[in-house]
Structure formats: structure tokens, C-alpha cells
Design a protein around this motif. Structure first.
Motif, PDB file in Angstrom:
ATOM      1  N   VAL A 283      -4.424  10.415  -9.421  1.00 58.58           N
ATOM      2  CA  VAL A 283      -3.699  10.992  -8.291  1.00 58.58           C
ATOM      3  C   VAL A 283      -3.263   9.897  -7.328  1.00 58.58           C
ATOM      4  O   VAL A 283      -2.129   9.888  -6.843  1.00 58.58           O
ATOM      5  CB  VAL A 283      -4.576  12.031  -7.562  1.00 58.58           C
ATOM      6  N   SER A 284      -4.143   8.953  -7.037  1.00 53.44           N
ATOM      7  CA  SER A 284      -3.819   7.909  -6.064  1.00 53.44           C
ATOM      8  C   SER A 284      -2.651   7.049  -6.520  1.00 53.44           C
ATOM      9  O   SER A 284      -1.787   6.683  -5.718  1.00 53.44           O
ATOM     10  CB  SER A 284      -5.044   7.034  -5.793  1.00 53.44           C
ATOM     11  N   ALA A 285      -2.602   6.724  -7.811  1.00 48.32           N
ATOM     12  CA  ALA A 285      -1.505   5.896  -8.322  1.00 48.32           C
ATOM     13  C   ALA A 285      -0.176   6.643  -8.254  1.00 48.32           C
ATOM     14  O   ALA A 285       0.856   6.072  -7.882  1.00 48.32           O
ATOM     15  CB  ALA A 285      -1.788   5.464  -9.754  1.00 48.32           C
ATOM     16  N   ILE A 286      -0.190   7.915  -8.598  1.00 45.01           N
ATOM     17  CA  ILE A 286       1.039   8.707  -8.556  1.00 45.01           C
ATOM     18  C   ILE A 286       1.485   8.908  -7.114  1.00 45.01           C
ATOM     19  O   ILE A 286       2.675   8.807  -6.800  1.00 45.01           O
ATOM     20  CB  ILE A 286       0.828  10.053  -9.281  1.00 45.01           C
ATOM     21  N   ALA A 287       0.534   9.175  -6.225  1.00 42.70           N
ATOM     22  CA  ALA A 287       0.880   9.336  -4.808  1.00 42.70           C
ATOM     23  C   ALA A 287       1.504   8.052  -4.261  1.00 42.70           C
ATOM     24  O   ALA A 287       2.532   8.089  -3.574  1.00 42.70           O
ATOM     25  CB  ALA A 287      -0.359   9.720  -4.012  1.00 42.70           C
ATOM     26  N   ALA A 288       0.892   6.913  -4.561  1.00 42.32           N
ATOM     27  CA  ALA A 288       1.403   5.636  -4.060  1.00 42.32           C
ATOM     28  C   ALA A 288       2.791   5.335  -4.617  1.00 42.32           C
ATOM     29  O   ALA A 288       3.621   4.724  -3.934  1.00 42.32           O
ATOM     30  CB  ALA A 288       0.441   4.511  -4.429  1.00 42.32           C
ATOM     31  N   ARG A 289       3.067   5.765  -5.850  1.00 42.39           N
ATOM     32  CA  ARG A 289       4.381   5.548  -6.461  1.00 42.39           C
ATOM     33  C   ARG A 289       5.483   6.164  -5.599  1.00 42.39           C
ATOM     34  O   ARG A 289       6.611   5.660  -5.561  1.00 42.39           O
ATOM     35  CB  ARG A 289       4.398   6.171  -7.852  1.00 42.39           C
ATOM     36  N   TRP A 290       5.144   7.248  -4.895  1.00 46.83           N
ATOM     37  CA  TRP A 290       6.135   7.947  -4.073  1.00 46.83           C
ATOM     38  C   TRP A 290       5.921   7.714  -2.583  1.00 46.83           C
ATOM     39  O   TRP A 290       6.416   8.465  -1.752  1.00 46.83           O
ATOM     40  CB  TRP A 290       6.139   9.435  -4.415  1.00 46.83           C
ATOM     41  N   GLY A 291       5.155   6.650  -2.254  1.00 45.51           N
ATOM     42  CA  GLY A 291       5.034   6.243  -0.861  1.00 45.51           C
ATOM     43  C   GLY A 291       3.910   6.889  -0.086  1.00 45.51           C
ATOM     44  O   GLY A 291       3.787   6.663   1.116  1.00 45.51           O
ATOM     45  N   PHE A 292       3.051   7.672  -0.762  1.00 42.51           N
ATOM     46  CA  PHE A 292       1.922   8.313  -0.076  1.00 42.51           C
ATOM     47  C   PHE A 292       0.669   7.469  -0.311  1.00 42.51           C
ATOM     48  O   PHE A 292      -0.023   7.627  -1.305  1.00 42.51           O
ATOM     49  CB  PHE A 292       1.712   9.733  -0.605  1.00 42.51           C
ATOM     50  N   TYR A 293       0.384   6.570   0.618  1.00 37.16           N
ATOM     51  CA  TYR A 293      -0.698   5.615   0.405  1.00 37.16           C
ATOM     52  C   TYR A 293      -2.052   6.109   0.912  1.00 37.16           C
ATOM     53  O   TYR A 293      -3.068   5.536   0.573  1.00 37.16           O
ATOM     54  CB  TYR A 293      -0.354   4.281   1.071  1.00 37.16           C
ATOM     55  N   HIS A 294      -2.054   7.130   1.737  1.00 40.69           N
ATOM     56  CA  HIS A 294      -3.317   7.670   2.235  1.00 40.69           C
ATOM     57  C   HIS A 294      -3.639   8.926   1.433  1.00 40.69           C
ATOM     58  O   HIS A 294      -2.991   9.966   1.586  1.00 40.69           O
ATOM     59  CB  HIS A 294      -3.203   7.987   3.722  1.00 40.69           C
ATOM     60  N   LEU A 295      -4.644   8.830   0.572  1.00 41.69           N
ATOM     61  CA  LEU A 295      -4.925   9.903  -0.377  1.00 41.69           C
ATOM     62  C   LEU A 295      -5.320  11.196   0.333  1.00 41.69           C
ATOM     63  O   LEU A 295      -4.916  12.288  -0.094  1.00 41.69           O
ATOM     64  CB  LEU A 295      -6.030   9.470  -1.344  1.00 41.69           C
ATOM     65  N   GLY A 296      -6.097  11.090   1.404  1.00 40.05           N
ATOM     66  CA  GLY A 296      -6.514  12.290   2.116  1.00 40.05           C
ATOM     67  C   GLY A 296      -5.338  13.050   2.705  1.00 40.05           C
ATOM     68  O   GLY A 296      -5.250  14.279   2.587  1.00 40.05           O
ATOM     69  N   ARG A 297      -4.427  12.312   3.341  1.00 34.48           N
ATOM     70  CA  ARG A 297      -3.256  12.966   3.930  1.00 34.48           C
ATOM     71  C   ARG A 297      -2.352  13.525   2.836  1.00 34.48           C
ATOM     72  O   ARG A 297      -1.813  14.633   2.975  1.00 34.48           O
ATOM     73  CB  ARG A 297      -2.496  11.983   4.816  1.00 34.48           C
ATOM     74  N   PHE A 298      -2.189  12.789   1.744  1.00 34.68           N
ATOM     75  CA  PHE A 298      -1.373  13.285   0.635  1.00 34.68           C
ATOM     76  C   PHE A 298      -1.965  14.574   0.067  1.00 34.68           C
ATOM     77  O   PHE A 298      -1.244  15.549  -0.191  1.00 34.68           O
ATOM     78  CB  PHE A 298      -1.277  12.225  -0.469  1.00 34.68           C
ATOM     79  N   SER A 299      -3.287  14.592  -0.137  1.00 33.88           N
ATOM     80  CA  SER A 299      -3.937  15.764  -0.715  1.00 33.88           C
ATOM     81  C   SER A 299      -3.771  16.982   0.184  1.00 33.88           C
ATOM     82  O   SER A 299      -3.512  18.097  -0.298  1.00 33.88           O
ATOM     83  CB  SER A 299      -5.420  15.475  -0.957  1.00 33.88           C
ATOM     84  N   ALA A 300      -3.915  16.776   1.495  1.00 31.04           N
ATOM     85  CA  ALA A 300      -3.763  17.895   2.425  1.00 31.04           C
ATOM     86  C   ALA A 300      -2.333  18.412   2.420  1.00 31.04           C
ATOM     87  O   ALA A 300      -2.098  19.642   2.429  1.00 31.04           O
ATOM     88  CB  ALA A 300      -4.172  17.461   3.832  1.00 31.04           C
ATOM     89  N   TYR A 301      -1.370  17.516   2.413  1.00 33.95           N
ATOM     90  CA  TYR A 301       0.044  17.910   2.382  1.00 33.95           C
ATOM     91  C   TYR A 301       0.360  18.623   1.074  1.00 33.95           C
ATOM     92  O   TYR A 301       1.021  19.673   1.056  1.00 33.95           O
ATOM     93  CB  TYR A 301       0.897  16.656   2.563  1.00 33.95           C
ATOM     94  N   TYR A 302      -0.136  18.086  -0.034  1.00 32.08           N
ATOM     95  CA  TYR A 302       0.106  18.687  -1.345  1.00 32.08           C
ATOM     96  C   TYR A 302      -0.477  20.099  -1.411  1.00 32.08           C
ATOM     97  O   TYR A 302       0.180  21.043  -1.873  1.00 32.08           O
ATOM     98  CB  TYR A 302      -0.506  17.806  -2.436  1.00 32.08           C
ATOM     99  N   ARG A 303      -1.694  20.243  -0.935  1.00 38.23           N
ATOM    100  CA  ARG A 303      -2.343  21.563  -0.972  1.00 38.23           C
ATOM    101  C   ARG A 303      -1.575  22.577  -0.113  1.00 38.23           C
ATOM    102  O   ARG A 303      -1.454  23.750  -0.481  1.00 38.23           O
ATOM    103  CB  ARG A 303      -3.786  21.454  -0.481  1.00 38.23           C
TER     104      ARG A 303
END
Length: 316
Positions: A283-303
Motif C-alpha cells: 500500500v505504501s509504495a502504491i500510495a507514494a507512486r501517486w504522491g501520498f507519502y503519509h500512509l495514515g492520511r492516505f488510508s483515512a482519505y481512501y477509507r
């Protein structure tokens, strides 16, 4: 002018906290790469810095009350303000902090020159008020309005540094005028509600469906480019950045860069669905590929958008 170099991680943290304020919440610094080099010129009403820190550095800027503008000299800086993820490279000017910000920042082999100014000074130069019952000033774009605006900021910081390191620095009138020059350069380069009060009616009139369509078409064609900015979108839409802002708020309930963030989230979602976790996809690698470097914030936004955590999508 004060210059300091250290490779002690704790000293790096202390110096960055001293420069950026007690509300800077330090994140990670990559091992073996924490050699900080910083030059600081403090004129009282403003402060310039030249900061270099190799490797990868992350931090959170929360409730900082100063306006801090930077120009990237080398490396990259990425800022996630909860509305958009913006990436900056050499020559780009950026609004590093604005009052009431809550940001996640990431630096990679970064050297950046910055200037910090009080919001009251910007308001004074703009002829606006920052107190009383009025709505607090807002930043309308974290990116400068194109390459020419970035050069204005860079040239103004260079001129100010030369003044502060020369004999003229002893004269209060020179320092005061230098501060106002910096403030004027910042106001010219970055759209805020301090300077756009009289332009609002015209920009609202220009916020047409045709402008929105051209802006969306440009985003859909270029969302994978890290440097996509509001200035780029506005130029493609043949409108001012403010008109594009109003068009998105009126018709999509978001900002242009917020829409970019939505499109990039959809791309990350597609990658999660297509990825094979047994092959090493994360998940972290895919998130970073699209500019989401903070996993917690990405996960909350995704959810919030897809109703489940990203790891659940990856496991499907």
C-alpha cells in the motif's frame, strides 16, 4: 548571518525546530544522511534561510503562525495540505507555511532558500486588515503563479540576502524597506484573499462551465505529472487561477488541486485492485507512486471515499 553544519541527528532536529518554530513536529530522517547545513539571516521583521539536508526528511507543520515562502535550489519538496499533494523541484517557488496550516512535508536531497514574514506585514503592504470580525486571510494556491512568479520570489530573496550581508544592513530604513519588498514579491507570486478582493466579481463571472471543462480535460491528461499546478490548469482553461477556483467550488464543491487529488486517489485505487500482494506490492509504495507519502492520511482519505482501508483492496 549565522551558518551551521552538523551531522548529529538530534542537533538537526533542534536546529530545524529553532528555525521553523515549536509547532514543527519532526518525522523521520533517513539514516546516515542527516548532515544539516543552514545559513540564517535574521532581520527582526523577517528571516531568510538557506537550508540543505540530504536524504529523506519528513515532518508535520501544524498551526504555525508565520508566512514562509521557499524556492527549491536542488532536490524535491512535497507538501500534502489535506486538500492536495504538491511536488516541487529546482526553480519552483512554494508557500511552505501559511497561518493555520496543517501540513505534511517531505524533502528528498533538498536545498531550499526560504523567507519567513509575519502575516500582518503582508496585510499592511496589501492594504488589508487581519484582525477584527472579518474572515482571516486565506491562501488560494500553495504554488506560485508560474515560472515568472517563481523567479520574482527567487530574485527578491537574493536581493534581500545581499542587503542583509552588506553594510546597508545597519540602517533600519533599509531593513524595513527590504521587508516590504519581500512582502510585495510574495503577494505578487501567490494568490491570497489579501490581494484579490476587487477581482472576485469578475472571477466569479468567468467561472463558467466551459472554463471548468477545459480545466478538467487538462487535469485528466496530466494528473500523473508531479509538477501539475494551479497555474498550469488555469493557463489550459484560459482563465485566471481565481476563476478556476470558483468554477470548481461552484460545480464540484472542491478546489482544482483537490480535484487533482481525487483523480490521483482513483489511480491509486486502480493500482491497488490490479496489484499482486504476493509479488511484493505494498500500500505504501502504491500510495507514494501517486504522491501520498503519509500512509495514515492516505488510508483515512481512501477509507472515506471507498469505505474500506486500502490494504483490504490490495488483498482482494
Amino acid at each position: 548571518m549565522t551558518r551551521y553544519v552538523t551531522d548529529d541527528v538530534q542537533e538537526v532536529r533542534e536546529w530545524l525546530d529553532r528555525i521553523y518554530g515549536s509547532r514543527l513536529l519532526m518525522g523521520s530522517i533517513s539514516d546516515g544522511a542527516a548532515r544539516l547545513a543552514v545559513s540564517v539571516a535574521d532581520a527582526g521583521s523577517f528571516r531568510t534561510t538557506d537550508l540543505a539536508i540530504p536524504g529523506v526528511f519528513t515532518c508535520r507543520n501544524q498551526n504555525i503562525d508565520t508566512v514562509r515562502v521557499g524556492v527549491v535550489v536542488s532536490g524535491t519538496a512535497t507538501i500534502d495540505d489535506g486538500d492536495a499533494v504538491n511536488r516541487y523541484g529546482p526553480g519552483d517557488a512554494l508557500m511552505a507555511t501559511f497561518p493555520r496550516d496543517d501540513l505534511l512535508s517531505r524533502a528528498e536531497n533538498l536545498r531550499i532558500r526560504t523567507v519567513a514574514l509575519p502575516l500582518d506585514l503582508l496585510a499592511d503592504v496589501a492594504g488589508a486588515a487581519t484582525n477584527g470580525p472579518a474572515v482571516p486571510p486565506r491562501l488560494l494556491s500553495r504554488s506560485a503563479l508560474g515560472p515568472a512568479a517563481s523567479r520574482v520570489v527567487a530574485d527578491t530573496i537574493t536581493l534581500t540576502d545581499e542587503l542583509l550581508t552588506g553594510p546597508a544592513a545597519a540602517h533600519p530604513l533599509v531593513v524595513g524597506n527590504a521587508a516590504r519588498l519581500l512582502a510585495a514579491g510574495v503577494l505578487a507570486a501567490f494568490p491570497t484573499t489579501l490581494t484579490l478582493r476587487d477581482e472576485i466579481p469578475a472571477d466569479r463571472a468567468d467561472a463558467t462551465p466551459a472554463v471548468l471543462r477545459r480545466a478538467v480535460d487538462h487535469i485528466e491528461a496530466h494528473y500523473a505529472e508531479p509538477g501539475l499546478s494551479l497555474a498550469d490548469i488555469a493557463a489550459a482553461a484560459c482563465a485566471t487561477p481565481q476563476a478556476v477556483q470558483y468554477a470548481f467550488r461552484r460545480h464540484h464543491g472542491t478546489t482544482p488541486m483537490g480535484y487533482v487529488r481525487q483523480v490521483r486517489l482513483a489511480a491509486a485505487h486502480a493500482d491497488l485492485l490490479a496489484a499482486d500482494p504476493t509479488g511484493g506490492a505494498t500500500v505504501s509504495a502504491i500510495a507514494a507512486r501517486w504522491g501520498f507519502y503519509h500512509l495514515g492520511r492516505f488510508s483515512a482519505y481512501y477509507r472515506s471515499v471507498y469505505g474500506r482501508p486500502p490494504r483490504a483492496t490490495l488483498a482482494i
